[in-house]
Structure formats: C-alpha cells, structure tokens
Scaffold this motif. Structure first.
Motif, short mmCIF file in Angstrom:
data_model
loop_
_atom_site.label_atom_id
_atom_site.label_comp_id
_atom_site.label_asym_id
_atom_site.label_seq_id
_atom_site.Cartn_x
_atom_site.Cartn_y
_atom_site.Cartn_z
N SER A 1 10.68 -10.27 -12.18
CA SER A 1 10.87 -11.63 -11.67
C SER A 1 11.38 -11.55 -10.24
O SER A 1 11.74 -10.47 -9.77
CB SER A 1 11.85 -12.42 -12.55
OG SER A 1 13.08 -11.77 -12.63
N PHE B 1 13.93 -11.78 -7.32
CA PHE B 1 15.39 -11.59 -7.19
C PHE B 1 16.02 -11.27 -8.55
O PHE B 1 17.05 -11.83 -8.91
CB PHE B 1 16.04 -12.84 -6.58
CG PHE B 1 15.49 -13.15 -5.22
CD1 PHE B 1 16.00 -12.51 -4.09
CD2 PHE B 1 14.44 -14.05 -5.05
CE1 PHE B 1 15.48 -12.77 -2.84
CE2 PHE B 1 13.91 -14.31 -3.80
CZ PHE B 1 14.44 -13.67 -2.68
N ARG B 2 15.38 -10.40 -9.28
CA ARG B 2 15.82 -10.11 -10.64
C ARG B 2 17.30 -9.72 -10.68
O ARG B 2 17.71 -8.80 -9.98
CB ARG B 2 14.97 -8.96 -11.19
CG ARG B 2 15.26 -8.67 -12.64
CD ARG B 2 14.19 -7.74 -13.17
NE ARG B 2 14.39 -7.47 -14.57
CZ ARG B 2 13.52 -6.78 -15.28
NH1 ARG B 2 12.42 -6.33 -14.73
NH2 ARG B 2 13.74 -6.55 -16.55
N ASP B 3 18.05 -10.41 -11.46
CA ASP B 3 19.50 -10.23 -11.64
C ASP B 3 20.34 -10.65 -10.42
O ASP B 3 21.56 -10.56 -10.46
CB ASP B 3 19.88 -8.79 -11.99
CG ASP B 3 19.13 -8.28 -13.21
OD1 ASP B 3 18.89 -9.09 -14.13
OD2 ASP B 3 18.79 -7.08 -13.24
N ILE B 4 19.68 -11.04 -9.36
CA ILE B 4 20.34 -11.54 -8.13
C ILE B 4 21.32 -10.57 -7.47
O ILE B 4 21.22 -10.31 -6.28
CB ILE B 4 21.06 -12.88 -8.36
CG1 ILE B 4 20.08 -13.86 -9.00
CG2 ILE B 4 21.54 -13.49 -7.06
CD1 ILE B 4 20.77 -14.91 -9.81
N ASN B 5 22.28 -10.04 -8.26
CA ASN B 5 23.34 -9.21 -7.67
C ASN B 5 22.84 -8.14 -6.70
O ASN B 5 23.37 -8.03 -5.59
CB ASN B 5 24.17 -8.53 -8.76
CG ASN B 5 25.14 -9.51 -9.40
OD1 ASN B 5 25.55 -10.46 -8.76
ND2 ASN B 5 25.50 -9.27 -10.64
N PRO B 6 21.85 -7.33 -7.08
CA PRO B 6 21.43 -6.27 -6.16
C PRO B 6 20.96 -6.84 -4.82
O PRO B 6 21.18 -6.23 -3.77
CB PRO B 6 20.26 -5.61 -6.89
CG PRO B 6 20.45 -5.97 -8.32
CD PRO B 6 21.14 -7.29 -8.35
N ARG C 1 9.93 -18.16 -12.14
CA ARG C 1 10.88 -17.14 -12.56
C ARG C 1 11.71 -16.59 -11.39
O ARG C 1 11.39 -15.56 -10.82
CB ARG C 1 10.17 -15.97 -13.27
CG ARG C 1 9.65 -16.26 -14.66
CD ARG C 1 10.71 -16.64 -15.67
NE ARG C 1 11.89 -15.81 -15.68
CZ ARG C 1 12.02 -14.68 -16.36
NH1 ARG C 1 11.05 -14.22 -17.08
NH2 ARG C 1 13.15 -14.01 -16.32
N GLY C 2 12.74 -17.32 -11.04
CA GLY C 2 13.74 -16.79 -10.13
C GLY C 2 13.54 -17.05 -8.65
O GLY C 2 14.41 -16.73 -7.86
N LEU C 3 12.40 -17.62 -8.27
CA LEU C 3 12.20 -17.85 -6.83
C LEU C 3 12.88 -19.15 -6.42
O LEU C 3 12.51 -20.22 -6.89
CB LEU C 3 10.71 -17.92 -6.52
CG LEU C 3 10.37 -18.06 -5.04
CD1 LEU C 3 10.75 -16.80 -4.27
CD2 LEU C 3 8.89 -18.37 -4.83
#
Ligand SMILES: C[S@@+](CC[C@H](N)C(=O)[O-])C[C@H]1O[C@@H](n2cnc3c(N)ncnc32)[C@H](O)[C@@H]1O
Lengths: 268, 127
Positions: free
Chosen positions: A74, A76-81, A157-159
């Motif tokens: 997805s 920015f998967r998990d955003i944190n990284p 999904r996440g964008l």
C-alpha cells in the motif's frame, strides 16, 4: 481439494529454489487457490493436471513462482518509516552534503513503496535529485509499477488525498502518477537471491515485508548482499515484523520514535 | 473521541459507523448536511466527520463549507466518503477544507489507513 502431496512438494521445492519463499505443508490451500486461475486459463482440468504439464516445461516455472508470491502492498505502508525518512534520514544525508540520493526499493511489488518515497522527497526536498531503483521477482508487478496506473481501490489504500491531487491524473477508471515522479523510479527485475541490481551504491534501502517469507540462512545472505550494495553511511528500512537482530549482527539498530532504521556497522 | 457519520443511506451509516466503533470511536449519525450541523451543535466533542457528498437538503460539500466558517470547529477532521471520484471534485473538497477523501467502495483498511495518517488512531504496523 484435488492437490496431491506430490504436486505440492514439486511446487514448494520449485518456489523455494527460485525465490526462497518457504511453503510448509499445510499451505496446500494457498497453492491450490493461487494456481487455479493459471490452470483454468491453460485449459487444464485441475491444478494437479496443470502442474503435471508444467513439470517438464521450464518456460512455465517463473509463472508458477510469481503466482505464489504475496504482493500485498500500500501507499506509505505503516507510515512510520516514511516519517523517519522525511524527518531523520534524508536530512542527515543532505546535511552531509548529498545532493543526489540513490535509493533501492527491494521487493517493491507494484511500486507503491518506490513512488511513496519519490513523492516524499519531491515534496519536502525540492533541490535533491533521486534515483530510485525498484526491483522485484514478479514481472507482472514490475509491469504494473512501470505503468504507474492504479485502480481506485489501490489509490484508496493509504494515499493521502492531497498527494493524489498533486501527483496523479485520472485517466478513465484509473489514476496515473505523473511523469516527473515516474521518471525518478526505474523498475528492474531482480531476485534477492542473486547479486544486487545496478544503480548503487545505495544511500537508502527499503527491504520491507519480504524477509518474513525466508528462512534464517536466506535472511542472513540477503542482508549481507544488501549491505554490500550500500553506501557505508547508508540506511536500511525493514518491515514491522522484521529485524536484523539475531540474524545478522553487522547492523546497528537505531530507534526513532516508535520505529527503527538500521545502519551497517563500521568495518563490517 | 466522537465521530459523526453523515450519509443519507442507513446501510452506509452502519458500515462506516461500524468501522469507527471498532477503531474506538463513539459514533453519532446524521442523514444530511443540515442534520449534521445540528448534531455538531449538540455534541461539542466531535473530532471527526465522515461525509457523503450527495444528500438531500444539504450536500456534504455544502456542509464542509459551512463547518469551515466556524472557528470553534477548526480542529474537526473532515473526511469525504463518497462515490464521487472525479479529480476536480476531490480538488474542490480539499480546497473547501476537507482533509481526506475516500472513494466508495472501500474496505475497512482504507478508512483505518486514513485515520492513522491523520493521527486519529494508533499506528498498527502490518505484516
Ligand atoms: C508483501 S510484498 C512487499 C511489498 C513492499 N515492499 C511493501 O512492504 O509493501 C513482497 C514482494 O516480495 C517479492 N519477492 C518474494 N521473493 C522474492 C525474491 N526472492 N526476490 C525478489 N523479490 C521477491 C514478491 O514478488 C512480492 O512482490
């Protein structure tokens, strides 16, 4: 369930040899459901019959391996990284005088990870040139990544909507990422069991949500090769369920907020 | 935190509301923009609105414009959840003050991803 033990063993061995993905007994349902569409389009009566036909035909082996990869991804998967990339990693590299960043999105699936990185850097570090090399084993995923076209469901999904508006154009039922972002990413076929791709040495490597499919020895080998393809002061991002700890001690883990990033230890 | 789900379809309100309840929100419902403004005035602790676009009496877009005129609602997060997926509509909604935009149909993960991004629910990393 029509799958015989023999068929399962053949597929599991092929997939392990070609991708290092481990398919233990009990994953028969996965093999069955992933190969059923291939069997249907080949006109075989069932998966067993299909696999019997494929055994002697090595031109079909890659297709089987591809079908058994899990390509879930997805934006920015998990955003944190991606937050760590923006707030810590890129500023550190830029502070050391880098004007151009070489980045490797390894096991990139359909490209959302590589394009997420490209958007973050374009939006936050306008003076920095990026060359992102995105690699995967699965040709169909690479083709999709190259096209830069995503369905509405994939876009959802996440964008973040502001990024959708800024970097995409709607073309009929799909959204296409704009050319400037597309141009900063080069998609290449690469197997993590082989030598790393051209385009290095890499300042930043994303190797996320793929080591989980491998056994420890393979994880160690892959991490070692990745290290060899990185700049000595480079950074490595792994998936949330992955770590170098207990696998390859040549990495230093750096905690940033509630996420972590890894650096090669000096002299290793 | 309280969330306001604004949609003229009862089924849709249940679907969106269900996802939000699972994510830990207390959910209030409204059938159109005007109804939603009334609910906003009634509950002073609504932090998130999920807003359909096409509704009778007052549309979701008009609701966004109206909310943004009120300083006391400055911190409320506005997320469109609609079948309207034309790029210029997304642009208009964001320009009017919406923060996020989800195009129907969607899965629960879509909503959860967005809420994580907006910092409204804890980030749970996926495998
Ligand atoms: C779950 S996806 C991860 C995508 C992305 N990195 C992310 O975190 O969202 C895993 C990808 O690894 C790829 N893969 C599996 N084994 C591989 C190998 N040996 N070499 C290269 N890619 C591989 C699969 O094709 C699949 O696209």
């Amino acid at each position: 369930m029509t799958l015989t033990a023999d068929t399962f063993d053949f597929v599991a061995t092929l997939v392990r040899q070609k991708s290092a993905i481990q398919l233990e007994r009990g994953k028969e349902y996965l093999v069955e459901s992933r190969l059923a569409p291939l069997a249907r389009s080949a006109g075989a009566v069932d998966v067993d019959a299909f696999v019997r036909g494929v055994r002697g035909d090595i031109t079909k082996h890659d297709l089987v391996v591809e079908a058994l990869t899990t390509n879930e991804t997805s934006w920015f998967r998990d955003i944190n990284p991606f937050t760590v990339l923006r707030t810590t990693v890129v500023p550190d590299m830029v502070g050391k005088g880098r004007r151009e960043l070489k980045i490797w999105s390894a096991a990139c699936s359909s490209g959302q990870e590589a394009y997420s990185i490209a958007m973050i850097i374009a939006d936050n570090f306008p003076g920095i040139r990026t060359q992102i090399t995105a690699t995967d084993l699965a040709e169909n995923m690479l083709a999709k990544g190259r096209s830069g076209e995503y369905s509405q469901l994939e876009i959802n999904r996440g964008l973040p909507a502001p990024m959708l508006v800024k970097h995409f154009e709607r073309t009929g039922p799909t959204f296409r990422i704009n050319q400037q972002i597309r141009n900063s990413v080069t998609f290449r076929k690469n197997n993590l069991l082989d030598q790393p791709p051209m385009g290095g040495p890499f300042d930043i490597v994303f190797l996320r949500n793929v080591l989980i499919y491998f056994d420890v020895a393979t994880k160690r080998d892959v991490l070692k090769r990745v290290r060899g393809a990185m700049a000595p002061d480079g950074y490595l991002f792994l998936g949330a369920a992955e770590t170098t700890i207990g696998v390859d001690e040549a990495w230093e883990r750096i905690q940033v907020g509630n996420s972590s990033v890894y650096k090669p230890r000096e002299g290793k | 935190m309280k969330a306001l789900v604004i949609d003229d379809s009862r089924v849709m309100r249940k679907i969106v509301g269900g996802i939000l309840v699972d994510a830990g929100f207390e959910v209030v419902e409204a059938e159109n923009g005007q109804d939603a403004l009334d609910r906003m005035a009634e509950h002073d602790d609504i932090g998130l609105c999920c807003i359909d676009w096409n509704m009778p009496i007052m549309t979701g877009f008009e609701f966004v414009v109206e909310v943004r005129k009120h300083a006391e609602w400055r911190d409320v997060t506005l997320m469109m959840v609609t079948t309207e997926g034309e790029q210029d509509q997304i642009v208009r909604a964001l320009a009017a003050g919406a923060h996020e935009y989800v195009i129907k149909p969607f899965t629960p993960e879509v909503i959860l991803d967005k809420l994580q991004f907006l910092g409204l629910v804890e980030i749970e990393e996926t495998v």
